[in-house]
Design a protein around this motif. Structure first.
Motif, PDB file in Angstrom:
ATOM      1  N   GLU A  84      34.599  55.733  58.325  1.00 40.99           N
ATOM      2  CA  GLU A  84      33.607  55.573  59.371  1.00 40.99           C
ATOM      3  C   GLU A  84      32.744  56.822  59.391  1.00 40.99           C
ATOM      4  O   GLU A  84      33.241  57.919  59.157  1.00 40.99           O
ATOM      5  CB  GLU A  84      34.281  55.446  60.727  1.00 40.99           C
ATOM      6  N   LEU A  85      31.484  56.648  59.763  1.00 38.88           N
ATOM      7  CA  LEU A  85      30.596  57.799  59.843  1.00 38.88           C
ATOM      8  C   LEU A  85      31.046  58.712  60.981  1.00 38.88           C
ATOM      9  O   LEU A  85      31.209  59.906  60.811  1.00 38.88           O
ATOM     10  CB  LEU A  85      29.163  57.322  60.062  1.00 38.88           C
ATOM     11  N   PHE A  86      31.233  58.138  62.145  1.00 40.99           N
ATOM     12  CA  PHE A  86      31.740  58.923  63.274  1.00 40.99           C
ATOM     13  C   PHE A  86      33.032  58.302  63.742  1.00 40.99           C
ATOM     14  O   PHE A  86      33.190  57.089  63.698  1.00 40.99           O
ATOM     15  CB  PHE A  86      30.805  58.860  64.498  1.00 40.99           C
ATOM     16  N   THR A  87      33.905  59.123  64.253  1.00 44.27           N
ATOM     17  CA  THR A  87      35.041  58.552  64.952  1.00 44.27           C
ATOM     18  C   THR A  87      34.743  58.470  66.446  1.00 44.27           C
ATOM     19  O   THR A  87      35.403  57.782  67.176  1.00 44.27           O
ATOM     20  CB  THR A  87      36.317  59.375  64.712  1.00 44.27           C
ATOM     21  N   ASN A  88      33.717  59.236  66.867  1.00 40.81           N
ATOM     22  CA  ASN A  88      33.381  59.213  68.288  1.00 40.81           C
ATOM     23  C   ASN A  88      31.986  58.648  68.501  1.00 40.81           C
ATOM     24  O   ASN A  88      31.157  59.206  69.184  1.00 40.81           O
ATOM     25  CB  ASN A  88      33.483  60.615  68.895  1.00 40.81           C
TER      26      ASN A  88
ATOM     27  N   ILE B 195      26.948  55.101  69.640  1.00 44.53           N
ATOM     28  CA  ILE B 195      26.036  53.986  69.455  1.00 44.53           C
ATOM     29  C   ILE B 195      26.663  53.021  68.465  1.00 44.53           C
ATOM     30  O   ILE B 195      27.560  53.389  67.699  1.00 44.53           O
ATOM     31  CB  ILE B 195      24.677  54.452  68.915  1.00 44.53           C
TER      32      ILE B 195
ATOM     33  N   LEU C 230      22.263  49.446  63.672  1.00 44.82           N
ATOM     34  CA  LEU C 230      21.114  50.221  63.212  1.00 44.82           C
ATOM     35  C   LEU C 230      20.375  49.468  62.116  1.00 44.82           C
ATOM     36  O   LEU C 230      20.990  48.771  61.324  1.00 44.82           O
ATOM     37  CB  LEU C 230      21.573  51.562  62.643  1.00 44.82           C
ATOM     38  N   PRO C 231      19.052  49.612  62.091  1.00 45.78           N
ATOM     39  CA  PRO C 231      18.322  48.976  60.985  1.00 45.78           C
ATOM     40  C   PRO C 231      18.753  49.592  59.653  1.00 45.78           C
ATOM     41  O   PRO C 231      18.826  50.806  59.530  1.00 45.78           O
ATOM     42  CB  PRO C 231      16.855  49.293  61.296  1.00 45.78           C
TER      43      PRO C 231
END
Lengths: 501, 178
Positions: free
Chosen positions: B6-10, B13, B18-19
């Motif tokens: 995952e890009l962020f875990t937190n 958004i 996202l486009p």
């Protein structure tokens, strides 16, 4: 009023510009060819000398014609609040610089300019290379007119912006007292000098002597390599002793040079914060003063090496938005500071960074294989072939570059990290030391993704994120993560209302 | 190894909302530009091959390895011409409301995206070959430096002019909003 409307018509520079353009080319040519010219000066009557003189005259003549044509093809004018330039001898180049993008309009006059009573106008856009615009020679009045038009536009714009904003008058700015973040004592300087990169100095000295030997050989026919070869191939006790003595001597010289250089350059360094800008003053003989506005900061980097870690110091660089050419000049360098000062600086520039929770992404281990192949295997094979061909026992040692590359590649991969937070991007790395590079995502200028066939087979790509003061590059990143990062950064930048500088 | 996917875990958004630049329809370049690519690559190739064989010819006692080398250079040059024409099909650009993306490369693929609110300025250029085939190049500059400048070749001058006007307009709008 008559003359001001002139600027809206395409027009040439002052005819005196031809002289300046010509001088520019001559300077370039002389800089490129001075060794050849030197030969001609030393021995003008030799056959070679005559040919070279003819060629030089030919080139000079062509440059004259070229400058004339370049001059006649060069037009500038103002149109729709843009400064436009049409130029090009072989190709047609049209350049438009919107007034909004212009940061400053500066005049420069060297001796020739003063003599001809013209100025060179430099339009700085704080943009990429090629976006800054230089008009070689404009009459002073016209240049001033041009600047006034741009400035008037900016003032108007500014006033209208204020009108649109809240009716509350802006809070008067309280002049903050300058805060001294760091001041380097002579003791600190010595620590920094000791822990600088001595290998780099050694390489520079080495390269300097090699270059010198090459030049002497070419110009005067002193074959230094041959002499060296003779002494080194004669494997005598003397040669061995000389080598053993030379190595520590060489290290000692590089060490003292770095130390002296560091002390001279950073003597009495003081790092200040004055309201919304940072300032570094340093130097023993020439006092250098550099300052950066907080809003212009794009990249912050702090690095430590094994030597620096012993003293617990970091080197910190603060990069601002700049033209690529001047990157080095405009960054603030603090050659040594403690963890606490790094934290404090970061806290002032990016207050939210302290509490940011990052998600960390590693580089795929297959990068090690690539690095070992490029920097270990190929050199080792070449060295091996050389050793085998020359039957040199010592040269076999060079093939040790192969295990060395494995070790370093492993360390590199293990430490490299891309850390992402909704507001920040941090790239961590370092083989023996540690380096950190921080950018704020809303300051990103563009994102570039690329992949080789080898990377695609493993679902990897290289991600490059550019700001106006430096970039973060991360090869061998998971392709999905890279794409998501790109899409997120774009979303963030496009939604952002704060100006990036 | 603990690979995070995952890009962020937190994430605050919805990332999947996202486009995505990947799903854009790419507009191909003008077919005439393929010819320009072939011709300019062929010119370089001819010079390379000519130089190598002239060198081989004037070297009376050239070993067989020399000829193999010259042969390899010839093949490399031919492949370069072929590759240059081939990659034409992988070049293209796409414009969204707020950014522009340019894609290129067959073996080594690359994709650059520039948001309009970061564009510094644009210029149009025509090389000698471009002029002969009625094409233009559009270069988009950001403050990120030379390596981030985006150059879209093989456009009709008319299209290029329109594109440039559109980008500058979008840039101005996005700045006024700021």
């Amino acid at each position: 009023m008559d003359s001001s409307s002139n600027l809206y018509q395409p027009q040439r520079q002052s005819p005196k510009a031809v002289i300046l353009i010509l001088l520019k080319y001559i300077r370039i040519i002389v800089r490129q060819m001075w060794p050849i010219l030197l030969i001609v000066l030393i021995n003008p009557t030799s056959g070679k000398g005559i040919i070279i003189t003819i060629i030089a005259l030919g080139i000079a003549f062509i440059s004259l014609i070229y400058s004339l044509v370049a001059y006649t093809r060069y037009y500038f004018f103002i149109q729709n609040n843009e400064l436009c330039v049409r130029s090009g001898v072989f190709r047609k180049i049209v350049l438009n610089v919107p007034f909004d993008r212009i940061q400053s309009v500066d005049f420069k006059r060297n001796l020739v300019h003063q003599f001809l009573n013209v100025v060179s106008v430099q339009v700085d856009t704080a943009g990429s290379k090629g976006s800054e615009l230089e008009l070689d020679a404009i009459e002073l009045e016209r240049a001033e007119e041009l600047r006034e038009i741009v400035l008037a536009y900016k003032r108007e714009k500014h006033v209208s912006n204020i009108d649109n904003a809240d009716p509350i008058p802006p809070i008067p700015v309280v002049q903050e007292a300058p805060e001294l973040i760091l001041s380097l004592s002579p003791k600190d300087l010595i620590k920094i000098g000791i822990s600088e990169n001595h290998l780099r100095t050694a390489a520079i000295i080495f390269a300097f002597f090699l270059g010198l030997a090459d030049d002497l050989d070419q110009l005067l026919g002193w074959d230094i390599y041959g002499q060296l070869e003779n002494t080194t191939t004669a494997m005598s006790i003397f040669g061995l002793v000389a080598t053993l003595l030379a190595i520590p001597l060489f290290i000692g010289i590089s060490f003292s040079i770095t130390l002296i250089r560091t002390v001279l350059k950073y003597y009495g360094l003081k790092f200040w914060r004055e309201g919304k800008s940072f300032k570094v003053v340093s130097g023993l003989f020439t006092r250098n003063e550099k300052s950066i506005q907080k809003s212009k900061i794009q990249v912050i980097r702090w690095v430590t090496s094994p030597l620096k870690r012993i003293f617990g110091i970091y080197q910190m660089n603060i990069y601002q938005a700049t033209n690529v050419d001047q990157n080095q000049d405009k960054s603030l360098v603090i050659p040594g500071c403690y963890q606490q000062q790094v934290d404090h600086t970061l806290d002032t520039i990016v207050p939210d960074f302290k509490d940011a929770v990052f998600t960390s992404h590693q580089m795929h281990p297959s990068i090690v294989r690539l690095m070992v192949f490029l920097f270990g295997f190929i050199p080792a094979v070449l060295f091996g072939l050389m050793a085998w061909y020359n039957e040199g026992m010592m040269q076999w040692l060079l093939t040790l570059v192969f295990p060395l590359a494995i070790w370093m590649g492993y360390l590199y991969q293990r430490k490299r990290r891309l850390k992402i937070h909704p507001d920040f991007l941090v790239s961590e790395g370092g083989i023996f030391g540690n380096s950190y590079k921080l950018i704020e995502i809303y300051k990103v200028q563009s994102v570039h993704i690329e992949s080789s066939p080898m990377q695609r087979r493993r679902g990897l790509t290289s991600l490059h994120v550019f700001t106006a003061g430096g970039d973060i590059s991360f090869p061998y990143l998971n392709a999905t993560i890279a794409r998501q990062a790109r899409d997120y950064i774009m979303y963030r930048v496009e939604m952002e209302e704060k100006s990036w500088m | 190894m603990n690979q995070i996917n995952e890009l962020f875990t937190n994430a605050q958004i919805d990332l999947s909302g996202l486009p995505e630049a990947e799903q854009m329809e790419m507009i191909p370049l003008e077919p005439a530009y393929k010819k320009v690519r072939y011709i300019s690559a062929a010119l370089v190739a001819v010079i390379m091959i000519f130089a190598v064989w002239v060198f081989a010819f004037f070297q009376p006692d050239l070993s067989p390895y020399g000829y193999i080398g010259a042969g390899l250079v010839t093949m490399l040059a031919a492949w370069m011409v072929y590759y240059n024409g081939l990659v034409f099909h992988y070049m293209g650009y796409a414009i969204r409301e707020k950014d522009i993306t340019y894609k290129s490369g067959w073996l080594w693929k690359s994709m650059t995206t520039i948001p309009f609110n970061r564009v510094q300025h644009c210029d149009l250029r025509q090389g000698i070959l471009d002029r002969r085939f009625g094409l233009s190049k559009l270069t988009i500059y950001t403050a990120g430096g030379q390596s981030t400048d985006l150059m879209i070749p093989g456009l009709l001058p008319d299209t290029a002019e329109k594109l440039k006007a559109f980008i500058l307009r979008s840039t101005e709008q996005s700045i006024e909003q700021e």
